[in-house]
Design a protein around this motif. Sequence first.
Motif, PDB file in Angstrom:
ATOM      1  N   ASP A  45       3.248 -17.633 122.229  1.00  0.00           N
ATOM      2  CA  ASP A  45       4.243 -16.707 121.682  1.00  0.00           C
ATOM      3  C   ASP A  45       4.644 -15.648 122.709  1.00  0.00           C
ATOM      4  N   GLY A  46       4.373 -15.907 123.970  1.00  0.00           N
ATOM      5  CA  GLY A  46       4.693 -14.952 125.030  1.00  0.00           C
ATOM      6  C   GLY A  46       3.548 -14.042 125.366  1.00  0.00           C
ATOM      7  N   GLU A  47       2.590 -13.915 124.449  1.00  0.00           N
ATOM      8  CA  GLU A  47       1.399 -13.111 124.679  1.00  0.00           C
ATOM      9  C   GLU A  47       0.142 -13.966 124.564  1.00  0.00           C
ATOM     10  N   GLN A  48       0.031 -14.689 123.449  1.00  0.00           N
ATOM     11  CA  GLN A  48      -1.135 -15.519 123.204  1.00  0.00           C
ATOM     12  C   GLN A  48      -0.840 -16.972 123.526  1.00  0.00           C
ATOM     13  N   SER A  49      -1.858 -17.665 124.026  1.00  0.00           N
ATOM     14  CA  SER A  49      -1.762 -19.081 124.355  1.00  0.00           C
ATOM     15  C   SER A  49      -2.938 -19.797 123.695  1.00  0.00           C
ATOM     16  N   ILE A  50      -2.633 -20.776 122.826  1.00  0.00           N
ATOM     17  CA  ILE A  50      -3.665 -21.501 122.091  1.00  0.00           C
ATOM     18  C   ILE A  50      -3.545 -22.982 122.430  1.00  0.00           C
ATOM     19  N   ARG A  51      -4.673 -23.586 122.766  1.00  0.00           N
ATOM     20  CA  ARG A  51      -4.715 -25.014 123.054  1.00  0.00           C
ATOM     21  C   ARG A  51      -5.569 -25.719 122.000  1.00  0.00           C
ATOM     22  N   ILE A  52      -5.065 -26.854 121.526  1.00  0.00           N
ATOM     23  CA  ILE A  52      -5.714 -27.603 120.445  1.00  0.00           C
ATOM     24  C   ILE A  52      -5.910 -29.035 120.922  1.00  0.00           C
ATOM     25  N   ALA A  53      -7.167 -29.457 120.986  1.00  0.00           N
ATOM     26  CA  ALA A  53      -7.490 -30.771 121.544  1.00  0.00           C
ATOM     27  C   ALA A  53      -7.875 -31.791 120.479  1.00  0.00           C
ATOM     28  N   ASN A  54      -7.544 -31.523 119.237  1.00  0.00           N
ATOM     29  CA  ASN A  54      -7.760 -32.511 118.184  1.00  0.00           C
ATOM     30  C   ASN A  54      -6.609 -33.522 118.191  1.00  0.00           C
ATOM     31  N   GLY A  55      -6.756 -34.595 117.400  1.00  0.00           N
ATOM     32  CA  GLY A  55      -5.679 -35.574 117.289  1.00  0.00           C
ATOM     33  C   GLY A  55      -6.103 -36.953 117.739  1.00  0.00           C
TER      34      GLY A  55
ATOM     35  N   THR B 107       4.005 -20.454 103.962  1.00  0.00           N
ATOM     36  CA  THR B 107       2.785 -20.024 103.284  1.00  0.00           C
ATOM     37  C   THR B 107       2.241 -18.731 103.885  1.00  0.00           C
ATOM     38  N   ALA B 108       2.401 -18.564 105.190  1.00  0.00           N
ATOM     39  CA  ALA B 108       1.813 -17.416 105.887  1.00  0.00           C
ATOM     40  C   ALA B 108       2.548 -16.107 105.619  1.00  0.00           C
ATOM     41  N   ARG B 109       3.762 -16.176 105.092  1.00  0.00           N
ATOM     42  CA  ARG B 109       4.527 -14.947 104.852  1.00  0.00           C
ATOM     43  C   ARG B 109       3.771 -14.023 103.908  1.00  0.00           C
ATOM     44  N   GLY B 110       3.602 -12.788 104.328  1.00  0.00           N
ATOM     45  CA  GLY B 110       2.948 -11.804 103.485  1.00  0.00           C
ATOM     46  C   GLY B 110       1.436 -11.870 103.484  1.00  0.00           C
ATOM     47  N   THR B 111       0.840 -12.776 104.292  1.00  0.00           N
ATOM     48  CA  THR B 111      -0.616 -12.907 104.314  1.00  0.00           C
ATOM     49  C   THR B 111      -1.266 -12.118 105.441  1.00  0.00           C
ATOM     50  N   GLY B 112      -0.482 -11.673 106.398  1.00  0.00           N
ATOM     51  CA  GLY B 112      -1.045 -11.010 107.564  1.00  0.00           C
ATOM     52  C   GLY B 112      -1.267 -11.944 108.733  1.00  0.00           C
ATOM     53  N   HIS B 113      -1.149 -13.251 108.513  1.00  0.00           N
ATOM     54  CA  HIS B 113      -1.268 -14.207 109.611  1.00  0.00           C
ATOM     55  C   HIS B 113       0.027 -14.216 110.418  1.00  0.00           C
ATOM     56  N   THR B 114      -0.088 -14.220 111.731  1.00  0.00           N
ATOM     57  CA  THR B 114       1.082 -14.216 112.596  1.00  0.00           C
ATOM     58  C   THR B 114       1.731 -15.599 112.623  1.00  0.00           C
ATOM     59  N   PRO B 115       3.003 -15.668 113.022  1.00  0.00           N
ATOM     60  CA  PRO B 115       3.624 -16.986 113.172  1.00  0.00           C
ATOM     61  C   PRO B 115       2.879 -17.888 114.148  1.00  0.00           C
ATOM     62  N   ALA B 116       2.346 -17.333 115.236  1.00  0.00           N
ATOM     63  CA  ALA B 116       1.599 -18.165 116.187  1.00  0.00           C
ATOM     64  C   ALA B 116       0.367 -18.762 115.528  1.00  0.00           C
ATOM     65  N   THR B 117      -0.327 -17.954 114.736  1.00  0.00           N
ATOM     66  CA  THR B 117      -1.499 -18.459 114.030  1.00  0.00           C
ATOM     67  C   THR B 117      -1.109 -19.543 113.041  1.00  0.00           C
ATOM     68  N   ALA B 118      -0.003 -19.357 112.315  1.00  0.00           N
ATOM     69  CA  ALA B 118       0.441 -20.349 111.339  1.00  0.00           C
ATOM     70  C   ALA B 118       0.820 -21.661 112.016  1.00  0.00           C
ATOM     71  N   VAL B 119       1.522 -21.588 113.146  1.00  0.00           N
ATOM     72  CA  VAL B 119       1.924 -22.801 113.867  1.00  0.00           C
ATOM     73  C   VAL B 119       0.696 -23.521 114.420  1.00  0.00           C
ATOM     74  N   ALA B 120      -0.242 -22.762 114.977  1.00  0.00           N
ATOM     75  CA  ALA B 120      -1.478 -23.375 115.480  1.00  0.00           C
ATOM     76  C   ALA B 120      -2.283 -23.986 114.341  1.00  0.00           C
ATOM     77  N   ALA B 121      -2.317 -23.311 113.201  1.00  0.00           N
ATOM     78  CA  ALA B 121      -3.044 -23.823 112.044  1.00  0.00           C
ATOM     79  C   ALA B 121      -2.425 -25.124 111.536  1.00  0.00           C
ATOM     80  N   ALA B 122      -1.102 -25.186 111.503  1.00  0.00           N
ATOM     81  CA  ALA B 122      -0.420 -26.413 111.093  1.00  0.00           C
ATOM     82  C   ALA B 122      -0.782 -27.557 112.025  1.00  0.00           C
ATOM     83  N   THR B 123      -0.782 -27.282 113.321  1.00  0.00           N
ATOM     84  CA  THR B 123      -1.119 -28.298 114.319  1.00  0.00           C
ATOM     85  C   THR B 123      -2.550 -28.766 114.143  1.00  0.00           C
TER      86      THR B 123
END
Length: 287
Positions: A185-195, A219-235
Amino acid sequence: MSDRLRPSSAGPVAEATGDLLRALRESPPLTQCITNAVVTGFTANVLLALGAAPAMTDIVGEAGMFAGIASGLLVNLGTPTPEQRAASVEAVGAARAAGTPWVLDPVAVGALPVRTALARDLVAMRPTAVRGNASEILALAGRGGGGRGVDAIDTTEAAADAAADLARQHGCVVAVSGPVDLVVDGEQSIRIANGDVLLTRVTGGGCALGAVMAAFLGTARGTGHTPATAVAAATLAYTIAAEDAAREASGPGSFAVGLLDALASLDPASVAERAHTTSAFAPEATA
């Protein structure tokens, strides 16, 4: 890993995946998909199996109306007919006005001029997230000519800097799919090696992930989770389900069916234990 990044715990992302999956099933997000003709049915079934409510509303005069009430929106440029192009612009405008999170999937951009021009117009409208393979992300950032059709010819790491620049320029999350998925997201970088590699042997394997991202963002709207966290969670949720499906599959056909079953049976409580993720922050984000 870039010298600009320093390691940080990815635990919160893994834990958020279970939380968001549980919340999604308790209150199914209405997820609008303007997507390509090849994958419409598979994408809808993926969302249903996960627990979301799909709506494949892509008609001019209805797309914008629906985006205003949807929980999340996917715009996929796989088969951008004239009506779909107009419906996409209409829906994005309405989503922005309503605050509906939306995902842009710039399928096969680069060498093909119609979709490339549309993708650049849409990314300028500041999507919540952009999802693509490495070659698509490089092309969208103006750093490459695209892949071989929908197939990437570049590595995820080769697109890392372009993804971060796109994220900063347009204020969005950028997800780069590959053997190791990258979310920035320009600040945080998350790598996911599942799949599992069988995801690349099924038409719609990547396109459906864009819809899952839209559902998690809604689902993440209004929960306090950031969009980056939601996208990583979906992945993470999607790729863990792919691992489950691959264990029982004898090939791509049984894998595609098994993926739906695996998404439906995915246990939120066990997701964190199965996550293979790392996270890092740019120094300026931690000052």
